[in-house]
Design a protein around this motif. Structure first.
Motif, PDB file in Angstrom:
ATOM      1  N   GLU A 321      21.326  32.553  11.566  1.00 37.02           N
ATOM      2  CA  GLU A 321      22.128  32.207  10.386  1.00 37.02           C
ATOM      3  C   GLU A 321      23.493  32.875  10.440  1.00 37.02           C
ATOM      4  O   GLU A 321      24.519  32.269  10.096  1.00 37.02           O
ATOM      5  N   VAL A 339      24.332  23.026  13.412  1.00 40.58           N
ATOM      6  CA  VAL A 339      23.318  23.695  12.596  1.00 40.58           C
ATOM      7  C   VAL A 339      22.503  24.657  13.448  1.00 40.58           C
ATOM      8  O   VAL A 339      22.516  24.601  14.678  1.00 40.58           O
ATOM      9  N   THR A 340      21.785  25.531  12.768  1.00 41.12           N
ATOM     10  CA  THR A 340      20.831  26.393  13.458  1.00 41.12           C
ATOM     11  C   THR A 340      19.595  25.571  13.818  1.00 41.12           C
ATOM     12  O   THR A 340      19.380  24.469  13.286  1.00 41.12           O
ATOM     13  N   GLU A 342      16.622  26.242  12.981  1.00 44.65           N
ATOM     14  CA  GLU A 342      15.803  26.155  11.768  1.00 44.65           C
ATOM     15  C   GLU A 342      16.248  24.978  10.898  1.00 44.65           C
ATOM     16  O   GLU A 342      15.429  24.215  10.392  1.00 44.65           O
ATOM     17  N   ASP A 343      17.563  24.838  10.724  1.00 41.20           N
ATOM     18  CA  ASP A 343      18.074  23.723   9.929  1.00 41.20           C
ATOM     19  C   ASP A 343      17.813  22.385  10.617  1.00 41.20           C
ATOM     20  O   ASP A 343      17.540  21.376   9.961  1.00 41.20           O
ATOM     21  N   THR A 346      14.456  21.129   9.795  1.00 41.30           N
ATOM     22  CA  THR A 346      14.390  20.545   8.457  1.00 41.30           C
ATOM     23  C   THR A 346      14.867  19.089   8.498  1.00 41.30           C
ATOM     24  O   THR A 346      14.259  18.200   7.900  1.00 41.30           O
ATOM     25  N   HIS A 347      15.972  18.847   9.205  1.00 43.58           N
ATOM     26  CA  HIS A 347      16.486  17.481   9.346  1.00 43.58           C
ATOM     27  C   HIS A 347      15.466  16.586  10.053  1.00 43.58           C
ATOM     28  O   HIS A 347      15.226  15.445   9.632  1.00 43.58           O
TER      29      HIS A 347
END
Length: 491
Positions: A321, A339-340, A342-343, A346-347
């Motif tokens: 992050e 994005v990371t 982790e993100d 999510t996507h």
């Protein structure tokens, strides 16, 4: 002042350090629920409890933040002999990279802070504690234990919540023990007498604490600087980092009293400031332990604080992050797509929920040329959403040698993110994208046709869960290495 892209690279160095943290540990409880009516017994809201969570608080939250940045930690603290103490021990045992030395005192209940939260807002905080100075015998044990561990540490954190562990004697002995080895000492202070922190590398009061310690106003930039300067001159502390909530932070150093550094707040939305000070202390400590200069350490800490106040509870800021914050600042058109991991997950979850297929390809993409564009177009034609993994600057140097990359990873991500064929960009620091592929589990993995199937990193992973591997047709005559060679030789 170094650019944001270099700060993003510095984040990786936080994982290579060991920090000794000494102070007041406590248990943070969070009770989440919904308020739908007022009590008939009194004019107070009725909280219908939905879930509860417990985590390390006080110096324990400093430890959590250090571990989020992958630093290893030695913790020296004091507990009571009760259920809360057993719960804290259990939380600490869950992480092998935390070495904990927990002393116990019979007549001291372990501090518990319970926060009641509804609709994303704290309604009430209830504290269970008894603050008194540690007994002399235990004081000596804490000093001896901490001094023994100091030789393995690159930084020392003294997290003072005023519960009695960091007596004046403990503080002075620890600072004195650190100075001969030039180990930086970072203090989260408490009380009005900062003289006992004399010789510390950095103290991190908030605006109210600075006013209480100096008796001076701290409303404006100039007043904060004047109060911090007075504190340095009175105590012999080397530097003061004042956390100022929505106004960001101010750093003042003893050797540069006329040159304060004002850092604006970075959070876009503030949900909860609980533990943000612990995040600042942890990030500065890890950075100084890694040999990063104080100004850059404070810039890292300011960004980390901006991350955690955008979360509910005593949250942490991970290395991924933190690096993403600095990379995003250099991105304009493509920043929303970078994005990371982790993100990205999510996507991907959201896309798959809509029945969309996900493709993945990767490379250095140092100088974007027609061959790259062709590869990306072919990839996107075979899937609904395309994620591109790019090697970080350090990774490219390992693979291609000094002098590469020509463009830093933030610039490369910006260019890729501006392409309609690319939906997300993920920067990875390893030499291969295998960890990214294993996490994303794409439906389609694409590489150029110069790769035989057996050479494609992650091909076995993709096929194992029913995905497929595609070798894209390459455009003749296009190569980053050849382009650079032509540019340097004039041929």
């Amino acid at each position: 002042m170094i650019p944001d892209s270099q700060l993003a690279e510095l984040v990786g160095r936080l994982a290579d350090v060991r920090v000794l943290a000494v102070g007041d540990v406590m248990l943070d409880r969070f009770v989440y629920g919904a308020v739908e009516r007022i009590s008939p017994e009194a004019p107070v809201p009725v909280l219908r409890i939905e879930r509860e969570q417990a985590m390390l608080g006080g110096v324990g939250n400093v430890v959590r933040n250090l571990r989020a940045q992958a630093a290893s930690v030695c913790l020296v603290a004091l507990l009571g002999r009760d259920e809360a103490a057993r719960e804290i021990k259990g939380l600490l045992r869950a992480d092998d990279d935390i070495e904990s030395h927990l002393h116990e005192e019979d007549d001291r209940p372990t501090t518990i802070k319970t926060r009641y939260i509804a609709g994303g807002q704290q309604m009430l905080r209830a504290d269970r504690e008894r603050a008194h100075a540690v007994a002399t015998v235990l004081e000596e044990e804490i000093i001896a234990r901490a001094e023994a561990d100091l030789g393995q540490a690159q930084a020392l954190v003294l997290s003072d919540y005023g519960k009695g562990v960091l007596t004046e004697r403990v503080v002075r002995r620890m600072i004195a023990a650190a100075r001969p080895s030039a180990i930086p000492v970072i203090v989260d202070p408490k009380g009005n007498d900062y003289g006992r922190y004399g010789g510390a590398t950095l103290v991190t009061p908030n605006r109210r604490e600075l006013t209480e310690a100096t008796g001076l106003p701290t409303g404006s930039d100039s007043e904060v600087v004047a109060a911090a300067a007075a504190l340095i001159e009175r105590t012999g502390i080397e530097a003061v980092l004042v956390t100022r909530s929505q106004d960001g932070m101010t750093l003042l150093r003893s050797e540069a009293l006329a040159s304060p550094l004002h850092l604006p707040a970075t959070a876009r939305e503030v949900y909860d400031v609980s533990g943000a000070g612990d995040t600042v202390v942890a990030t500065v400590a890890a950075a100084l332990a890694a040999g990063i200069d104080l100004e850059s350490a404070c810039r890292l800490a300011n960004a980390a604080a901006g991350i955690v106040v955008g979360k509910i509870g005593t949250a942490t800021a991970s290395s991924a992050e933190l690096a993403a914050v600095f990379r995003a600042r250099e991105l304009e058109t493509g920043e929303a797509k970078t994005v990371t991991l982790e993100d990205a997950l999510t996507h991907v979850s959201a896309w798959r929920g809509k029945g969309l297929t996900v493709g993945f390809t990767n490379g250095c993409f140092d100088l974007l040329h027609p061959g790259h564009i062709s590869l990306l177009r072919q990839s996107k034609a075979q899937c609904d959403r395309l994620i591109v993994g790019i090697n970080s600057d350090a990774s490219v140097r390992r693979l291609k040698g000094e002098g590469r990359p020509i463009q830093n990873d933030a610039s490369r991500a910006l260019v890729l993110g501006s392409l309609a064929s690319v939906d997300l960009v993920v920067i990875f620091g390893e030499d291969t994208p295998i960890d990214v592929i294993e996490a994303l589990r794409p439906d389609l993995l694409v590489k150029g046709a110069d790769y035989a199937n057996k050479e494609v990193v992650g091909a076995d992973v993709v096929r194992a869960h029913g995905g497929r591997v595609m070798l894209a047709v390459l455009e003749d005559g296009h190569s980053t290495t050849a382009t650079i060679a032509r540019a340097t030789t004039g041929r």
